[in-house]
Design an enzyme around this catalytic site. Structure first.
Site, mmCIF file in Angstrom:
data_model
loop_
_atom_site.group_PDB
_atom_site.id
_atom_site.type_symbol
_atom_site.label_atom_id
_atom_site.label_comp_id
_atom_site.label_asym_id
_atom_site.label_seq_id
_atom_site.Cartn_x
_atom_site.Cartn_y
_atom_site.Cartn_z
ATOM 1 N N ASP A 45 49.492 48.136 45.201
ATOM 2 C CA ASP A 45 48.399 48.451 44.261
ATOM 3 C C ASP A 45 47.285 49.205 44.968
ATOM 4 O OD1 ASP A 45 49.090 45.283 42.934
ATOM 5 O OD2 ASP A 45 49.287 47.159 41.816
ATOM 6 N N ASP A 185 53.675 43.952 34.712
ATOM 7 C CA ASP A 185 52.847 43.781 35.902
ATOM 8 C C ASP A 185 51.583 42.998 35.554
ATOM 9 O OD1 ASP A 185 51.049 46.122 38.095
ATOM 10 O OD2 ASP A 185 51.573 43.997 38.306
HETATM 11 C C1 DX5 Z 1 46.606 44.213 39.137
HETATM 12 C C2 DX5 Z 1 47.850 44.744 39.827
HETATM 13 C C3 DX5 Z 1 49.010 43.797 39.770
HETATM 14 C C4 DX5 Z 1 48.686 42.429 40.376
HETATM 15 C C5 DX5 Z 1 49.746 41.440 40.004
HETATM 16 O O1 DX5 Z 1 45.760 45.257 38.783
HETATM 17 O O2 DX5 Z 1 48.275 45.964 39.269
HETATM 18 O O3 DX5 Z 1 50.128 44.377 40.443
HETATM 19 O O4 DX5 Z 1 48.601 42.557 41.768
HETATM 20 O O5 DX5 Z 1 49.410 40.241 40.625
HETATM 21 P P1 DX5 Z 1 49.740 38.847 39.911
HETATM 22 O O6 DX5 Z 1 51.247 38.785 39.836
HETATM 23 O O7 DX5 Z 1 49.156 37.845 40.872
HETATM 24 O O8 DX5 Z 1 49.101 38.851 38.582
HETATM 25 ZN ZN ZN Z 2 50.205 46.688 40.011
#
Ligand code: DX5
Ligand code: ZN
Length: 230
Positions: A45, A185
Site C-alpha cells: 500500500d 481489500d
Molecule cells: C487500506 C489498504 C488495505 C489495508 C488492509 O487503505 O489499502 O490494503 O492495508 O488491511 P486490513 O486487512 O488490516 O484491513
Molecule cells: Zn490496499
C-alpha cells in the site's frame, strides 16, 4: 513477474497479505515470514497523505522488497496524480500497479500505460464509488480492486454493502468474457472471506488478519483458506 509472463490462474482463490499491517521496523522479516505460507503475491500500500491522510511506502521500500523476495509485488497506489510515478514504481520492482479511479481523470490511458510498462494494471474504487465506473475499462485491466473499507488504514471492519459491488464487477467481467481478477481489500478475515468469494472475489487482500494473527502469519493464511474451503 512482468505482465508478459503472468498467467492468471482462474481456479484458485489467491490471498495477498497487505504489508501495511507489518512491523515497519522488521519489514523484511515480515516478508520472509510470509514465504512458504501458500500466498503468491504481496500487497504493497502506497499512500501520499493527500489521496488518503496516511503515509506509507515509497520507491526505495519497493526496491528493498524486490531485493528480499521473489513474490510478485502488487502495488496499491493511494496517491494523487499516479501517472507521474508509474515508471518509477515499475523500475523499483512493481509487478502490478493498481491506481484509484478517483485519482485518474484519464483512467483508460493510465491503465494502458501501466500495461505498456509490462506491469499488470489494476483500478480500485472506494466504497462510495459505484461499480459501473469500471465497465468501460475492464478490458484494459488485469485486476479490479473493490475497497471494502475506506482507504487509509488497516484494522477496520469490512463494509458489507461493498460486497454487492464485488458481485456487480464480477457479473460485468463475465458478461464481457474477460479474465480480469476481482480483488477485495480491507477488513477481510476468516469470518467474511467466504462471503467475499461467494460475492465473486478471487483475490483477497488481508493485512491484520494475517500479519497480526495471534499464532503468526502462517496461521492467519491457513484460517482464511479454511474459511474459504468451508
Ligand atoms: C487500506 C489498504 C488495505 C489495508 C488492509 O487503505 O489499502 O490494503 O492495508 O488491511 P486490513 O486487512 O488490516 O484491513
Ligand atoms: Zn490496499
Amino acid at each position: 513477474m512482468p505482465r508478459s509472463t503472468w498467467t492468471p490462474c482462474r481456479d484458485a482463490i489467491r490471498i495477498a497479505p497487505s504489508l501495511l499491517a507489518a512491523d515497519f521496523g522488521a519489514l523484511t522479516e515480515a516478508v520472509h515470514s510470509l514465504e512458504g505460507t501458500g500466498i503468491e503475491r504481496l500487497h504493497v500500500d502506497v499512500m501520499d497523505g493527500v489521496f488518503v491522510p496516511n503515509f506509507t511506502f515509497g520507491t526505495d521500500t519497493v526496491r528493498v522488497l524486490k531485493r528480499e523476495t521473489s513474490l510478485p509485488l502488487e502495488l496499491h497506489l493511494m496517491i494523487v496524480e499516479p501517472d507521474k510515478h508509474l515508471e518509477l514504481f515499475r523500475d523499483a520492482g512493481a509487478d502490478a500497479i493498481t491506481v484509484h479511479y478517483e485519482a485518474c481523470p484519464h483512467l483508460h490511458r493510465t491503465l494502458v500505460t501501466i500495461r505498456e510498462l509490462d506491469c499488470r494494471a489494476g483500478a480500485a474504487i472506494v466504497p462510495s464509488t459505484p461499480a459501473l465506473v469500471l465497465d468501460d475499462v475492464l478490458e484494459v485491466m488485469d485486476l479490479a480492486l473493490v475497497m471494502t473499507i475506506d482507504p487509509g488504514w488497516g484494522g477496520q471492519k469490512l463494509i458489507p454493502r461493498t460486497l454487492r459491488k464485488v458481485a456487480q464487477v464480477r457479473e460485468e467481467i463475465t458478461r464481457q468474457g474477460l479474465e480480469t481478477e476481482v480483488e477485495v481489500d480491507g477488513g477481510v478475515d476468516a469470518t467474511n472471506a467466504r462471503a467475499c468469494v461467494e460475492a465473486g472475489a478471487d483475490v483477497l487482500v488481508a493485512g491484520t488478519a494475517i500479519l497480526r494473527h495471534e499464532h503468526g502469519p502462517g496461521a492467519g493464511v491457513a484460517a482464511i483458506e479454511a474459511a474459504i474451503a468451508g
